[in-house]
Design a protein around this motif. Structure first.
Motif, PDB file in Angstrom:
ATOM      1  N   ALA A  11      22.242 -10.706 -42.242  1.00 56.42           N
ATOM      2  CA  ALA A  11      22.345 -10.737 -40.680  1.00 56.42           C
ATOM      3  C   ALA A  11      21.151  -9.954 -40.045  1.00 56.42           C
ATOM      4  O   ALA A  11      20.286  -9.173 -40.581  1.00 56.42           O
ATOM      5  N   LYS A  12      20.992 -10.233 -38.563  1.00 52.48           N
ATOM      6  CA  LYS A  12      19.694  -9.626 -37.987  1.00 52.48           C
ATOM      7  C   LYS A  12      20.546  -9.433 -36.501  1.00 52.48           C
ATOM      8  O   LYS A  12      21.197 -10.110 -35.954  1.00 52.48           O
ATOM      9  N   GLN A  13      20.147  -8.176 -36.033  1.00 48.71           N
ATOM     10  CA  GLN A  13      20.987  -7.579 -34.654  1.00 48.71           C
ATOM     11  C   GLN A  13      19.763  -7.383 -33.857  1.00 48.71           C
ATOM     12  O   GLN A  13      18.872  -6.300 -34.167  1.00 48.71           O
ATOM     13  N   CYS A  14      19.470  -7.537 -32.523  1.00 47.78           N
ATOM     14  CA  CYS A  14      18.427  -7.313 -31.595  1.00 47.78           C
ATOM     15  C   CYS A  14      19.100  -6.746 -30.404  1.00 47.78           C
ATOM     16  O   CYS A  14      20.263  -6.947 -30.139  1.00 47.78           O
TER      17      CYS A  14
ATOM     18  N   GLY B  75      25.250   1.932 -47.345  1.00 49.14           N
ATOM     19  CA  GLY B  75      25.190   0.566 -47.511  1.00 49.14           C
ATOM     20  C   GLY B  75      23.833   0.319 -48.449  1.00 49.14           C
ATOM     21  O   GLY B  75      22.615   0.645 -47.944  1.00 49.14           O
ATOM     22  N   GLY B  76      23.902  -0.200 -49.659  1.00 43.23           N
ATOM     23  CA  GLY B  76      22.718  -0.378 -50.794  1.00 43.23           C
ATOM     24  C   GLY B  76      21.968   0.793 -50.907  1.00 43.23           C
ATOM     25  O   GLY B  76      22.589   1.763 -51.179  1.00 43.23           O
ATOM     26  N   HIS B  77      20.723   0.476 -50.765  1.00 40.20           N
ATOM     27  CA  HIS B  77      19.717   1.289 -50.953  1.00 40.20           C
ATOM     28  C   HIS B  77      19.332   2.270 -49.636  1.00 40.20           C
ATOM     29  O   HIS B  77      18.487   2.809 -49.279  1.00 40.20           O
ATOM     30  N   TYR B  78      20.316   2.069 -48.570  1.00 39.03           N
ATOM     31  CA  TYR B  78      20.010   2.622 -47.315  1.00 39.03           C
ATOM     32  C   TYR B  78      18.589   2.288 -46.651  1.00 39.03           C
ATOM     33  O   TYR B  78      17.999   3.327 -46.241  1.00 39.03           O
ATOM     34  N   ASP B  79      18.253   0.866 -46.528  1.00 36.10           N
ATOM     35  CA  ASP B  79      17.130   0.552 -46.306  1.00 36.10           C
ATOM     36  C   ASP B  79      17.399  -0.642 -45.121  1.00 36.10           C
ATOM     37  O   ASP B  79      18.470  -1.715 -45.522  1.00 36.10           O
ATOM     38  N   VAL B  80      16.564  -0.988 -44.231  1.00 31.77           N
ATOM     39  CA  VAL B  80      16.751  -2.096 -43.194  1.00 31.77           C
ATOM     40  C   VAL B  80      15.348  -2.456 -42.711  1.00 31.77           C
ATOM     41  O   VAL B  80      14.225  -1.555 -42.772  1.00 31.77           O
ATOM     42  N   ASP B  81      15.185  -3.787 -42.277  1.00 34.99           N
ATOM     43  CA  ASP B  81      13.927  -4.098 -41.708  1.00 34.99           C
ATOM     44  C   ASP B  81      13.867  -3.673 -39.877  1.00 34.99           C
ATOM     45  O   ASP B  81      14.940  -3.813 -39.693  1.00 34.99           O
ATOM     46  N   CYS B  82      12.803  -3.342 -39.334  1.00 27.46           N
ATOM     47  CA  CYS B  82      12.934  -2.761 -38.187  1.00 27.46           C
ATOM     48  C   CYS B  82      11.668  -3.537 -37.523  1.00 27.46           C
ATOM     49  O   CYS B  82      10.575  -3.481 -38.147  1.00 27.46           O
TER      50      CYS B  82
ATOM     51  N   PHE C  60      17.071  -5.252 -35.718  1.00 29.96           N
ATOM     52  CA  PHE C  60      17.314  -4.688 -37.264  1.00 29.96           C
ATOM     53  C   PHE C  60      17.545  -5.776 -37.964  1.00 29.96           C
ATOM     54  O   PHE C  60      18.335  -6.453 -37.773  1.00 29.96           O
ATOM     55  N   SER C  61      16.998  -5.877 -39.382  1.00 23.50           N
ATOM     56  CA  SER C  61      17.443  -7.139 -40.110  1.00 23.50           C
ATOM     57  C   SER C  61      17.689  -6.539 -41.515  1.00 23.50           C
ATOM     58  O   SER C  61      17.269  -5.817 -41.910  1.00 23.50           O
ATOM     59  N   ASN C  62      18.888  -7.251 -41.997  1.00 21.29           N
ATOM     60  CA  ASN C  62      19.371  -7.080 -43.135  1.00 21.29           C
ATOM     61  C   ASN C  62      19.337  -8.373 -43.990  1.00 21.29           C
ATOM     62  O   ASN C  62      20.267  -8.749 -44.881  1.00 21.29           O
ATOM     63  N   GLU C  63      18.391  -9.374 -43.679  1.00 22.29           N
ATOM     64  CA  GLU C  63      18.366 -10.485 -44.046  1.00 22.29           C
ATOM     65  C   GLU C  63      18.013 -10.552 -45.691  1.00 22.29           C
ATOM     66  O   GLU C  63      18.262 -11.678 -46.511  1.00 22.29           O
TER      67      GLU C  63
END
Length: 212
Positions: free
Chosen positions: A33-36, A56-63, A98-101
């Motif tokens: 998912a991606k949230q803007c 969540g996971g490795h506690y990382d996200v794209d910004c 923020f993207s979790n794709e």
């Protein structure tokens, strides 16, 4: 008649209503998912974006942060937390996403604080011919101390939430590992019983044949 100056405490509340805008949100970001988010910013305004992945996971996200023309001002991949400060180059709507794709099954919880502009001074220096009174100086000190307390509380709450998430995740893994070990131990024990039973059964059959 003309009104006198506002009392110091009333002036504090009046200026607080005109403080800089700040968006502070904690939201859920599903896998793939991606949230803007969008913010209208005037040219020359100083802004700060701060974010942190709580669970969540490795506690990382794209910004990614873009200006009204689509020019990328900030872009980071798989970051656990970061802070970025910039000055708006033009009027318009700025977008940050923020993207979790990159994650196929891990759900994330993300916190961000987007500060637009700077807090105005409690007691502006213009049109003043005297220094701050003792009451005004005390109000300024209390205001700065409260801002620091709020910042510390926010960071400690984020650390507490992240620590609790890590502890619960570790507890779940330990529980699954213990269940797996118990199942393996049970299978090995049953296997040993059947193996010994088969061994003694074959030995008894061999002894009977030799005796006959």
């Amino acid at each position: 008649g003309s009104r006198g100056p506002l009392p110091p405490l009333l002036l504090v509340w009046a200026l607080a209503a005109c403080a800089a805008r700040a968006s502070e949100i904690t939201f859920e970001l599903p896998d793939n998912a991606k949230q803007c988010f969008y913010e209208e910013i005037a040219q020359g305004t100083k802004c700060t974006l701060e974010f942190q992945v709580i669970t969540g996971g490795h506690y990382d996200v794209d910004c990614r942060l873009e200006d009204p023309d689509g020019v990328v001002l900030y872009k980071e991949m798989k970051k656990q937390y970061d802070s970025f400060t910039f000055t708006a180059s033009r009027n318009g709507t700025y977008k940050f996403c923020f993207s979790n794709e990159f994650s196929t099954f891990t759900h994330k919880t993300v916190y961000f604080d987007f500060q637009v502009g700077e807090d105005p001074p409690l007691f502006p220096s213009e049109n003043r011919v005297t220094a701050l009174t003792q009451m005004e100086s005390a109000c300024v000190s209390i205001h700065e101390a409260l801002k620091s307390v709020i910042d510390y509380q926010t960071h400690f709450r984020l650390r507490e939430a992240q620590g609790r998430s890590r502890a619960e995740d570790l507890n779940t893994r330990v529980a699954y590992w213990s269940i797996g070990e118990a199942i393996i131990l049970l299978v090995v024990s049953i296997g040993q019983v059947f193996l010994l039973k088969s061994f003694f059964s074959d030995k008894r059959t061999t002894t009977t044949r030799v005796g006959s």
